[in-house]
Each structure stands twice: as structure tokens, then as C-alpha cells.
Design an enzyme around this catalytic site. Structure first.
Site, mmCIF file in Angstrom:
data_model
loop_
_atom_site.group_PDB
_atom_site.id
_atom_site.type_symbol
_atom_site.label_atom_id
_atom_site.label_comp_id
_atom_site.label_asym_id
_atom_site.label_seq_id
_atom_site.Cartn_x
_atom_site.Cartn_y
_atom_site.Cartn_z
ATOM 1 N N LYS A 236 0.835 -1.200 0.000
ATOM 2 C CA LYS A 236 0.000 0.000 0.000
ATOM 3 C C LYS A 236 0.871 1.252 0.000
ATOM 4 C CE LYS A 236 -3.937 -2.202 0.443
ATOM 5 N NZ LYS A 236 -4.856 -2.279 -0.706
ATOM 6 N N ASP B 172 -0.309 -0.313 -4.634
ATOM 7 C CA ASP B 172 -1.749 -0.020 -4.656
ATOM 8 C C ASP B 172 -1.985 1.331 -3.987
ATOM 9 O OD1 ASP B 172 -4.477 -0.080 -4.689
ATOM 10 O OD2 ASP B 172 -4.675 -2.012 -3.647
ATOM 11 N N GLU C 145 -1.736 -0.033 -9.030
ATOM 12 C CA GLU C 145 -3.172 -0.315 -8.898
ATOM 13 C C GLU C 145 -3.932 0.907 -8.383
ATOM 14 O OE1 GLU C 145 -3.922 -4.285 -7.447
ATOM 15 O OE2 GLU C 145 -5.441 -3.515 -6.075
ATOM 16 N N GLU D 166 -11.310 -3.487 -8.774
ATOM 17 C CA GLU D 166 -11.960 -3.971 -7.552
ATOM 18 C C GLU D 166 -13.180 -3.132 -7.175
ATOM 19 O OE1 GLU D 166 -8.331 -2.891 -5.024
ATOM 20 O OE2 GLU D 166 -9.969 -2.601 -3.632
ATOM 21 N N ASP E 8 -13.274 -8.680 -9.063
ATOM 22 C CA ASP E 8 -13.360 -9.427 -7.809
ATOM 23 C C ASP E 8 -14.547 -10.378 -7.948
ATOM 24 O OD1 ASP E 8 -12.599 -8.915 -4.517
ATOM 25 O OD2 ASP E 8 -14.347 -10.109 -5.056
ATOM 26 N N HIS F 63 -8.905 -9.513 -8.496
ATOM 27 C CA HIS F 63 -8.712 -8.929 -7.170
ATOM 28 C C HIS F 63 -9.218 -9.955 -6.165
ATOM 29 C CE1 HIS F 63 -10.348 -6.557 -3.697
ATOM 30 N NE2 HIS F 63 -9.178 -5.972 -3.810
ATOM 31 N N GLU G 77 -3.569 -12.758 -6.200
ATOM 32 C CA GLU G 77 -3.485 -12.007 -4.938
ATOM 33 C C GLU G 77 -3.798 -12.899 -3.738
ATOM 34 O OE1 GLU G 77 -6.091 -8.586 -4.717
ATOM 35 O OE2 GLU G 77 -4.871 -7.768 -3.068
HETATM 36 MG MG LIG Z 1 -6.466 -2.821 -4.371
#
Ligand SMILES: [Mg+2]
Length: 377
Positions: A166, A194, A220, A246, A269, A296, A330
Site C-alpha cells: 500500500k 496499490d 493499482e 476492484e 473481484d 482482485h 493475490e
Molecule cells: Mg487494491
């Protein structure tokens, strides 16, 4: 074979005080999902999962989808997206109903697989895929004082060869976090970042430029998911592949992303985009603009199972063995008992490989006692 019953079960787990975690736009103190349990007249039971607000989404299943699905043959599953747009068009396609539909769709595919004794990925056209390469989704923003190096060290110790972290709280912070991860993972590891949509376009460009030395595999949600123009301009401008998906729901959102080539990678997702039927459709749509597809996956155990069946069903396109790219899958490393406890045999991503279940349907067994422990209706 007719569907006789569709039940939605909202589930949640509250994290301990002080253990909230998340991303650049905010922290979460709970993990949640909705399970759908569908049953046919002959007693076959299928399970599906939505990654969405639990009670709202469960209510959407009860109010809109259960009356539509009870009484149908499970083989009608691929008509459900169109049926929601035809019969419930005022609420169709948005986050709540599309997530609810995801869980119902996956539950019906689980029933079909069990009834013909085949794993779902084979019913969707998959060949002999038996594993994927998991990447650790980790280095979250935490409420507590966590050394950002610690989760990467843990991932390396578990055998992960790829990771996503992140960022999105300022360019210098982005650079420090990525440098930490790259140094620990080594030059050969796939490394992704991300932003969770926290930047405006020019901030994203500056960040990407600062991160260029670290050889990222993709970035992302650099800008908010609804900023289609920003995504497209960034994708046109930078060399690193741009991913999103996502927070996009179904064929109309994805159609726009793909048609405009707003991103290089779409990330459905399985608990939001409309389930296996719609995600397969999105994957085929992506081939029309040579856009890549990586799911995702931030789900509970049933949702992870659906994503694995989806991943194993995808044909290689356009590469063949002359350009081997690992299929990166993931795997969230943050606290979530819904991932480990809702199925009787939790997935094991250690050692750099994740097996695709080969048993019928989704290939997992739901622990109904665990379901009762976490239900919040
Ligand atoms: Mg993400």
C-alpha cells in the site's frame, strides 16, 4: 434439478482495539462478507460469497435475487445478469446488487460442479491448470506502529516470490516504502503497488516517475476508480502497467474501461463483479482490446476458492510458452478469520505456489459451525 432455497448470511469479524489497518484512504476495524447457500430439490448445496457490506447485501439477495432464482434450473445461471437488468433495472449493475449477484452466481456454479462431479474451472473451459503463483498483498497502513519491513520479511519467510504493498500518502513516503520492499524481496521478485485511488492525476504521475527505478509489475488504482479520464491519461503517459477493477461492477463499468483502453489490466473481484459468469464475460471482453486480467482477491475462503477456479479457467492470451509470465494471484496476508475458518481446509500459499482445488464445484467444504460463529444478522 430446481433451486428450492437461497439463503444469504451476513458475516463479520471485529478486529481487536488498536489493530485497525488499511490503505491510503482509510483504515478498517472489521472484516466481512456475505455467504449465499443455495440448495436444489435433490439436496445439492452450493456456496457463494459477496465481498460487500454484509447486511445490505444480504437484504438485496433476499429481496431481489432469491425470488428470481428460486424455482429455476441452476444451468440458467448465465442468464441472471441480463435478468437483473431486465427485471430489476432500477437497482441492477450497482455495487450492492452486483455483489449480491456474485454470491448467488458462484453458489449455482458450485451446485453445477457438484452435480456433474467436476471442478468449476473445467466447466468454464480451463485445461489442466493445477496451481497459480500467489503474491502477498501486504505492507498495509496500520493503526499501530508497524515497521513496514516486517510484513515483507514475513512474506519472504513464507516463500512468496511476489508482493503488493500500500502506498499513496505522498511521493517520498511512496518511494521509501517501495525501496524497503524491493531491497527485501530482491531484484527478481514481482512487486506491485496499490494507491487505492488516493491521488489526482498529476500526483500519480509524480509518484510513478519517482518509482521508476524499482521496476514495478503494475500500479493499482492510482486515481479514484470513477476517474475514467484520469486512468486513461495516466495509462497513455506512463510505461508501467496500470490496473483497476476492484471497485468496478459488471460489464458496463468494465466495458468502458476496456473499450477506452483506460487501463492495461482489469481486476474483477469474484465477490463483486457479478460472479463467475460475468467475470468470464469480462475476461473475454478484455481480449478485444488486449487488456490483461488478474482477479482482485481480498475475500473470505469461499471467495478465494471462486477466484482460484476463475483464474484456472482463463486461457493464455496473447502469450504462449515463448513468453512465460507467471499467473499472479493475490493472497491477502492481513488478519481475516473469514479466509481461514469458513472452509474446512484453509488455502496454503506458502512456498511460492497455491494449488487449485480439484474436487467438484468450488472444491472446498464450508464449515457451518464457523459460519454460525461470525453471522451478524
Ligand atoms: Mg487494491
Amino acid at each position: 434439478m430446481r433451486v428450492t432455497e437461497v439463503d444469504a448470511i451476513p458475516l463479520a469479524h471485529e478486529l481487536d482495539e488498536g489493530r485497525s489497518f488499511g490503505h491510503a484512504r482509510g483504515l478498517t476495524s472489521r472484516r466481512s462478507c456475505v455467504l449465499v447457500r443455495a440448495e436444489t430439490a435433490d439436496g445439492t448445496v452450493g456456496w457463494g460469497e459477496a465481498l460487500a457490506t454484509p447486511r445490505t447485501t444480504a437484504a438485496a439477495v433476499d429481496e431481489v435475487l432469491a425470488p428470481m432464482v428460486e424455482g429455476i434450473d441452476p444451468y440458467e445461471v448465465e442468464t441472471l445478469v441480463e435478468r437483473t437488468h431486465a427485471e430489476a433495472y432500477n437497482v441492477a449493475g450497482g455495487p450492492v446488487l452486483q455483489s449480491a449477484l456474485s454470491a448467488v452466481d458462484v453458489a449455482l456454479w458450485d451446485i453445477i460442479g457438484k452435480s456433474v462431479d467436476e471442478p468449476v474451472y473445467r466447466l468454464l473451459g480451463g485445461g489442466d491448470a493445477d496451481h497459480v503463483v500467489p503474491y502477498a498483498s501486504t505492507m498495509y497502513i496500520t493503526e499501530w506502529e508497524e515497521d513496514p519491513a516486517d510484513p515483507i520479511r514475513d512474506a519472504v519467510d513464507e516463500g512468496f516470490t511476489a508482493a503488493k504493498l500500500k502506498i499513496g500518502r505522498g511521493v517520498e513516503d511512496d518511494r521509501r516504502r517501495v525501496e524497503t520492499a524491493r531491497n527485501l524481496l530482491g531484484d527478481d521478485a514481482h512487486l506491485m503497488v496499490d494507491y487505492n485511488g488516493n491521488y489526482r492525476l498529476k500526483q500519480a504521475i509524480r509518484s510513478v516517475e519517482a518509482l521508476e527505478p524499482y521496476d514495478l509489475t503494475w500500479i493499482e488504482e492510482p486515481v479514484p476508480p470513477e476517474d475514467y479520464t484520469g486512468l486513461r491519461k495516466l495509462t497513455d503517459r506512463v510505461d508501467v502497467p496500470v490496473a483497476t477493477g476492484e471497485s468496478h461492477f459488471g460489464r458496463f463499468d468494465y466495458g468502458r474501461l476496456i473499450r477506452d483502453h483506460a487501463v492495461d489490466i482489469v481486476q474483477p473481484d469474484l465477490g463483486r463483479a457479478g460472479g463467475l459468469s460475468e467475470s468470464r464475460f469480462l475476461a473475454k471482453l478484455a481480449t478485444t482490446e488486449n487488456v490483461a486480467v488478474y482477479p482482485h482477491v481480498w475475500n473470505g475462503g469461499v471467495g478465494v476458492a471462486a477466484a482460484l477456479q476463475f483464474a484456472a479457467s482463463l486461457p493464455s492470451y496473447p502469450h504462449n510458452d515463448n513468453l512465460p509470465d507467471p499467473f499472479l494471484f493475490e493472497f491477502d496476508r492481513s488478519e481475516n478469520p473469514l479466509r481461514e475458518e469458513l472452509i474446512t481446509e484453509p488455502f496454503d500459499p506458502s512456498g511460492g505456489t497455491l494449488d487449485v482445488p480439484q474436487r467438484p464445484g468450488l472444491g472446498v467444504e464450508v464449515d457451518e459451525a464457523a459460519v454460525e460463529r461470525y453471522r451478524v444478522d
